[in-house]
Scaffold this motif. Structure first.
Motif, PDB file in Angstrom:
ATOM      1  N   GLY A 128      -4.114  -6.083 -53.252  1.00 32.34           N
ATOM      2  CA  GLY A 128      -5.247  -5.918 -53.555  1.00 32.34           C
ATOM      3  C   GLY A 128      -5.973  -7.061 -54.683  1.00 32.34           C
ATOM      4  O   GLY A 128      -7.004  -7.624 -54.466  1.00 32.34           O
ATOM      5  N   LEU A 129      -4.927  -7.294 -55.437  1.00 36.09           N
ATOM      6  CA  LEU A 129      -5.149  -8.613 -56.311  1.00 36.09           C
ATOM      7  C   LEU A 129      -5.398  -9.730 -55.497  1.00 36.09           C
ATOM      8  O   LEU A 129      -6.506 -10.515 -55.853  1.00 36.09           O
ATOM      9  CB  LEU A 129      -3.881  -8.754 -57.227  1.00 36.09           C
ATOM     10  CG  LEU A 129      -3.853  -7.687 -58.411  1.00 36.09           C
ATOM     11  CD1 LEU A 129      -2.809  -7.937 -59.350  1.00 36.09           C
ATOM     12  CD2 LEU A 129      -5.057  -7.649 -59.180  1.00 36.09           C
ATOM     13  N   GLN A 130      -4.658  -9.994 -54.440  1.00 36.40           N
ATOM     14  CA  GLN A 130      -4.877 -11.148 -53.627  1.00 36.40           C
ATOM     15  C   GLN A 130      -6.192 -11.263 -53.020  1.00 36.40           C
ATOM     16  O   GLN A 130      -6.805 -12.320 -53.047  1.00 36.40           O
ATOM     17  CB  GLN A 130      -3.597 -11.413 -52.817  1.00 36.40           C
ATOM     18  CG  GLN A 130      -2.242 -11.899 -53.458  1.00 36.40           C
ATOM     19  CD  GLN A 130      -1.107 -11.590 -52.545  1.00 36.40           C
ATOM     20  OE1 GLN A 130      -1.459 -11.335 -51.441  1.00 36.40           O
ATOM     21  NE2 GLN A 130      -0.088 -12.075 -53.027  1.00 36.40           N
ATOM     22  N   LEU A 131      -6.460 -10.113 -52.037  1.00 38.13           N
ATOM     23  CA  LEU A 131      -7.826  -9.878 -51.595  1.00 38.13           C
ATOM     24  C   LEU A 131      -8.933 -10.200 -52.496  1.00 38.13           C
ATOM     25  O   LEU A 131      -9.988 -10.670 -52.204  1.00 38.13           O
ATOM     26  CB  LEU A 131      -7.829  -8.646 -50.869  1.00 38.13           C
ATOM     27  CG  LEU A 131      -6.750  -8.592 -49.742  1.00 38.13           C
ATOM     28  CD1 LEU A 131      -6.862  -7.162 -49.119  1.00 38.13           C
ATOM     29  CD2 LEU A 131      -6.944  -9.661 -48.879  1.00 38.13           C
ATOM     30  N   ALA A 132      -8.905  -9.871 -53.765  1.00 37.16           N
ATOM     31  CA  ALA A 132      -9.825  -9.773 -54.765  1.00 37.16           C
ATOM     32  C   ALA A 132     -10.198 -11.281 -55.473  1.00 37.16           C
ATOM     33  O   ALA A 132     -10.803 -11.434 -56.290  1.00 37.16           O
ATOM     34  CB  ALA A 132      -9.691  -8.851 -55.745  1.00 37.16           C
ATOM     35  N   GLY A 133      -8.995 -12.082 -54.810  1.00 37.63           N
ATOM     36  CA  GLY A 133      -9.350 -13.435 -55.254  1.00 37.63           C
ATOM     37  C   GLY A 133      -8.710 -13.764 -57.071  1.00 37.63           C
ATOM     38  O   GLY A 133      -9.165 -14.766 -57.413  1.00 37.63           O
ATOM     39  N   ALA A 134      -7.684 -13.099 -57.244  1.00 34.25           N
ATOM     40  CA  ALA A 134      -7.458 -13.142 -58.538  1.00 34.25           C
ATOM     41  C   ALA A 134      -6.333 -14.419 -58.587  1.00 34.25           C
ATOM     42  O   ALA A 134      -5.768 -15.113 -57.649  1.00 34.25           O
ATOM     43  CB  ALA A 134      -6.235 -11.926 -58.761  1.00 34.25           C
ATOM     44  N   PRO A 135      -6.223 -14.888 -60.090  1.00 34.27           N
ATOM     45  CA  PRO A 135      -5.439 -16.084 -60.195  1.00 34.27           C
ATOM     46  C   PRO A 135      -3.932 -15.908 -59.393  1.00 34.27           C
ATOM     47  O   PRO A 135      -3.467 -14.832 -59.262  1.00 34.27           O
ATOM     48  CB  PRO A 135      -5.430 -16.267 -61.545  1.00 34.27           C
ATOM     49  CG  PRO A 135      -6.689 -15.592 -62.086  1.00 34.27           C
ATOM     50  CD  PRO A 135      -6.822 -14.303 -61.137  1.00 34.27           C
ATOM     51  N   PHE A 136      -3.236 -17.088 -59.390  1.00 35.43           N
ATOM     52  CA  PHE A 136      -1.833 -17.195 -58.508  1.00 35.43           C
ATOM     53  C   PHE A 136      -0.832 -16.334 -59.658  1.00 35.43           C
ATOM     54  O   PHE A 136       0.009 -15.880 -59.182  1.00 35.43           O
ATOM     55  CB  PHE A 136      -1.407 -18.387 -58.411  1.00 35.43           C
ATOM     56  CG  PHE A 136      -1.407 -19.415 -59.507  1.00 35.43           C
ATOM     57  CD1 PHE A 136      -0.014 -19.395 -59.992  1.00 35.43           C
ATOM     58  CD2 PHE A 136      -2.218 -19.999 -60.189  1.00 35.43           C
ATOM     59  CE1 PHE A 136       0.402 -20.378 -61.168  1.00 35.43           C
ATOM     60  CE2 PHE A 136      -1.841 -20.816 -61.246  1.00 35.43           C
ATOM     61  CZ  PHE A 136      -0.748 -20.846 -61.806  1.00 35.43           C
ATOM     62  N   TRP A 137      -1.263 -16.463 -60.876  1.00 32.71           N
ATOM     63  CA  TRP A 137      -0.138 -15.894 -61.749  1.00 32.71           C
ATOM     64  C   TRP A 137      -0.250 -14.373 -62.059  1.00 32.71           C
ATOM     65  O   TRP A 137       0.466 -13.759 -62.708  1.00 32.71           O
ATOM     66  CB  TRP A 137      -0.139 -16.538 -63.107  1.00 32.71           C
ATOM     67  CG  TRP A 137      -1.585 -16.800 -63.679  1.00 32.71           C
ATOM     68  CD1 TRP A 137      -2.644 -17.719 -63.628  1.00 32.71           C
ATOM     69  CD2 TRP A 137      -2.357 -15.693 -64.585  1.00 32.71           C
ATOM     70  NE1 TRP A 137      -3.862 -17.454 -64.069  1.00 32.71           N
ATOM     71  CE2 TRP A 137      -3.559 -16.256 -64.765  1.00 32.71           C
ATOM     72  CE3 TRP A 137      -1.911 -14.533 -65.003  1.00 32.71           C
ATOM     73  CZ2 TRP A 137      -4.581 -15.481 -65.288  1.00 32.71           C
ATOM     74  CZ3 TRP A 137      -3.009 -13.672 -65.618  1.00 32.71           C
ATOM     75  CH2 TRP A 137      -4.154 -14.245 -65.896  1.00 32.71           C
ATOM     76  N   LEU A 138      -1.693 -13.720 -61.722  1.00 31.75           N
ATOM     77  CA  LEU A 138      -1.737 -12.420 -61.752  1.00 31.75           C
ATOM     78  C   LEU A 138      -0.671 -11.193 -61.133  1.00 31.75           C
ATOM     79  O   LEU A 138      -0.552 -10.443 -61.845  1.00 31.75           O
ATOM     80  CB  LEU A 138      -3.196 -12.063 -61.610  1.00 31.75           C
ATOM     81  CG  LEU A 138      -3.990 -10.857 -62.207  1.00 31.75           C
ATOM     82  CD1 LEU A 138      -3.764 -10.723 -63.584  1.00 31.75           C
ATOM     83  CD2 LEU A 138      -5.208 -10.724 -61.750  1.00 31.75           C
ATOM     84  N   PRO A 139      -0.495 -11.675 -59.860  1.00 33.93           N
ATOM     85  CA  PRO A 139       0.468 -10.935 -59.253  1.00 33.93           C
ATOM     86  C   PRO A 139       1.845 -10.737 -60.140  1.00 33.93           C
ATOM     87  O   PRO A 139       2.393  -9.545 -60.403  1.00 33.93           O
ATOM     88  CB  PRO A 139       0.719 -11.373 -57.804  1.00 33.93           C
ATOM     89  CG  PRO A 139      -0.466 -12.265 -57.585  1.00 33.93           C
ATOM     90  CD  PRO A 139      -0.887 -12.682 -58.879  1.00 33.93           C
ATOM     91  N   ASP A 140       2.347 -11.691 -60.683  1.00 38.81           N
ATOM     92  CA  ASP A 140       3.456 -11.768 -61.606  1.00 38.81           C
ATOM     93  C   ASP A 140       3.327 -10.763 -62.739  1.00 38.81           C
ATOM     94  O   ASP A 140       4.392 -10.117 -63.342  1.00 38.81           O
ATOM     95  CB  ASP A 140       3.904 -13.263 -61.669  1.00 38.81           C
ATOM     96  CG  ASP A 140       4.508 -13.835 -60.653  1.00 38.81           C
ATOM     97  OD1 ASP A 140       4.904 -13.251 -59.973  1.00 38.81           O
ATOM     98  OD2 ASP A 140       4.579 -15.020 -60.707  1.00 38.81           O
ATOM     99  N   LEU A 141       1.896 -11.037 -63.379  1.00 35.18           N
ATOM    100  CA  LEU A 141       1.765 -10.389 -64.704  1.00 35.18           C
ATOM    101  C   LEU A 141       1.885  -8.771 -63.925  1.00 35.18           C
ATOM    102  O   LEU A 141       2.304  -7.874 -64.926  1.00 35.18           O
ATOM    103  CB  LEU A 141       0.326 -10.743 -64.990  1.00 35.18           C
ATOM    104  CG  LEU A 141       0.041  -9.867 -66.425  1.00 35.18           C
ATOM    105  CD1 LEU A 141       0.916 -10.050 -67.596  1.00 35.18           C
ATOM    106  CD2 LEU A 141      -1.524 -10.330 -66.747  1.00 35.18           C
ATOM    107  N   PHE A 142       1.077  -8.400 -62.890  1.00 37.26           N
ATOM    108  CA  PHE A 142       1.150  -7.048 -62.559  1.00 37.26           C
ATOM    109  C   PHE A 142       2.613  -6.461 -62.446  1.00 37.26           C
ATOM    110  O   PHE A 142       2.783  -5.380 -62.851  1.00 37.26           O
ATOM    111  CB  PHE A 142       0.554  -7.040 -61.201  1.00 37.26           C
ATOM    112  CG  PHE A 142       0.178  -5.810 -60.611  1.00 37.26           C
ATOM    113  CD1 PHE A 142      -0.721  -4.611 -61.248  1.00 37.26           C
ATOM    114  CD2 PHE A 142       1.162  -5.218 -59.474  1.00 37.26           C
ATOM    115  CE1 PHE A 142      -0.625  -3.389 -60.434  1.00 37.26           C
ATOM    116  CE2 PHE A 142       1.280  -3.997 -59.061  1.00 37.26           C
ATOM    117  CZ  PHE A 142       0.359  -3.310 -59.483  1.00 37.26           C
ATOM    118  N   ASN A 143       3.498  -7.451 -61.853  1.00 34.16           N
ATOM    119  CA  ASN A 143       4.696  -6.907 -61.481  1.00 34.16           C
ATOM    120  C   ASN A 143       5.659  -6.591 -62.752  1.00 34.16           C
ATOM    121  O   ASN A 143       6.268  -5.687 -63.172  1.00 34.16           O
ATOM    122  CB  ASN A 143       5.616  -7.757 -60.738  1.00 34.16           C
ATOM    123  CG  ASN A 143       5.205  -7.848 -59.335  1.00 34.16           C
ATOM    124  OD1 ASN A 143       4.728  -6.642 -58.948  1.00 34.16           O
ATOM    125  ND2 ASN A 143       5.082  -8.731 -58.517  1.00 34.16           N
ATOM    126  N   GLY A 144       5.132  -7.360 -64.022  1.00 33.01           N
ATOM    127  CA  GLY A 144       5.779  -7.393 -65.241  1.00 33.01           C
ATOM    128  C   GLY A 144       5.451  -6.190 -65.967  1.00 33.01           C
ATOM    129  O   GLY A 144       6.169  -5.518 -66.638  1.00 33.01           O
TER     130      GLY A 144
END
Length: 315
Positions: A128-144
């Motif tokens: 969902g973050l990728q489809l929303a155009g989130a910055p590349f570092w945001l998925p790692d922040l989400f997992n953390g």
């Protein structure tokens, strides 16, 4: 993690599903799975219980390496190239899924079904973050953040489950009073009322010599001293009270040139003599009035101790 469900690579999904099924069967339905849980919880306790922890640890490491090898082959075949930097990005999502899965299904324990649920929950969030155009570092922040939340929930759950056991009132079973415990406060009261030394004597096994088991010493400068552990010979008045009386009203009084001793037996139910309460005063202070006070005080104390001991006896 979302690639496992990609329609372009259905093989990765089925491989992961088969591996999850095998691991679930081993952990939940085979003895080696219970050994693994026990070793992971407390290796020393498992070893003392008979688990060969060294073999379990070695076998677990080998199986983990085998599963990681299969995952590496799947990832390499998907991207059609090899690189030493492919693996590290998968480390944080793996930890997050494992710890988040421990809060599901079987709370507090790492389990396969909970991990699968966590994998798909994290994969859905990342996609969902990728489809929303989130910055590349945001998925790692989400997992953390997911990892931190999972660890916090696990710690909180452990505190909640352990708190009732700590706060629950424990049923205290008070042991029955011993002869010394029953007599100690009574002897101190008698010592304070007479201002003379008093003590409790118990019969010895051989019947010839008795022993002082509790004493309350007078605070006067001129006083008779008796200490716990002192032996009393057969001609002592407290020993005579132990051997010759059958009721608590019979008091033995012995007067000599230096002191006067008064002793009364402590009678249990059934007429058995348990001990003798004694008081002793120097001859210089023993006129008729103090002697009567000593007789009354010793007799009353012996009766009180006997009554307290008899109250806790089963009827």
């Amino acid at each position: 993690m979302g690639d496992l469900r990609s329609p372009r690579h259905p093989g990765a999904f089925w491989i992961a599903l088969v591996l999850a099924g095998v691991i679930w069967f081993v952990l939940e339905h085979r003895p080696v799975g219970r050994y693994m849980y026990a070793t992971g919880s407390n290796a020393e306790a498992a070893r003392l219980a008979g688990v060969r922890t060294n073999r379990v640890i070695f076998g677990t490491i080998v199986c983990t390496a085998l599963i990681a090898t299969i995952a590496g082959i799947v990832v390499t075949s998907r991207i059609a190239t090899g690189s030493p930097t492919i693996g590290p990005p998968y480390l944080l999502p793996a930890f997050a899924a494992a710890f988040l899965g421990s809060t599901q299904i079987r709370q507090g324990r790492f389990n396969v079904l909970g991990t699968l649920i966590a994998v798909y929950a994290l994969a859905t969030g990342v996609k969902g973050l990728q489809l929303a155009g989130a910055p590349f570092w945001l998925p790692d922040l989400f997992n953390g953040i997911a990892l931190l939340v999972a660890v916090a929930l696990s710690v909180r759950r452990r505190q909640l489950t352990s708190r009732p056991a700590q706060d629950a009132p424990t049923a205290k079973v008070r042991p029955p009073l011993t002869l010394r415990e029953a007599a100690r406060p009574r002897l101190e009261q008698l010592r304070d009322s007479l201002d003379e030394s008093v003590w409790l004597t118990e019969p010895a096994l051989d019947g010839g010599i008795a022993k002082v088991v509790e004493a309350a010493e007078s605070r006067r400068p001129l006083r008779i001293v008796r200490r716990p552990g002192d032996l009393r010979q057969a001609d002592a008045p407290d020993v005579e009270a132990l051997q010759g009386s059958d009721t608590a009203s019979e008091v033995v009084v012995v007067e000599d040139e230096d002191m006067i001793t008064v002793a009364a037996p402590v009678i249990a139910q059934g007429g058995r003599v348990l001990a003798a309460v004694s008081a002793c005063a120097p001859r210089a202070r023993a006129d008729d009035r103090p002697l009567q006070q000593m007789r009354d005080g010793v007799t009353g104390t012996a009766r009180q101790v006997a009554a307290q001991l008899n109250e806790q006896r089963p009827s």
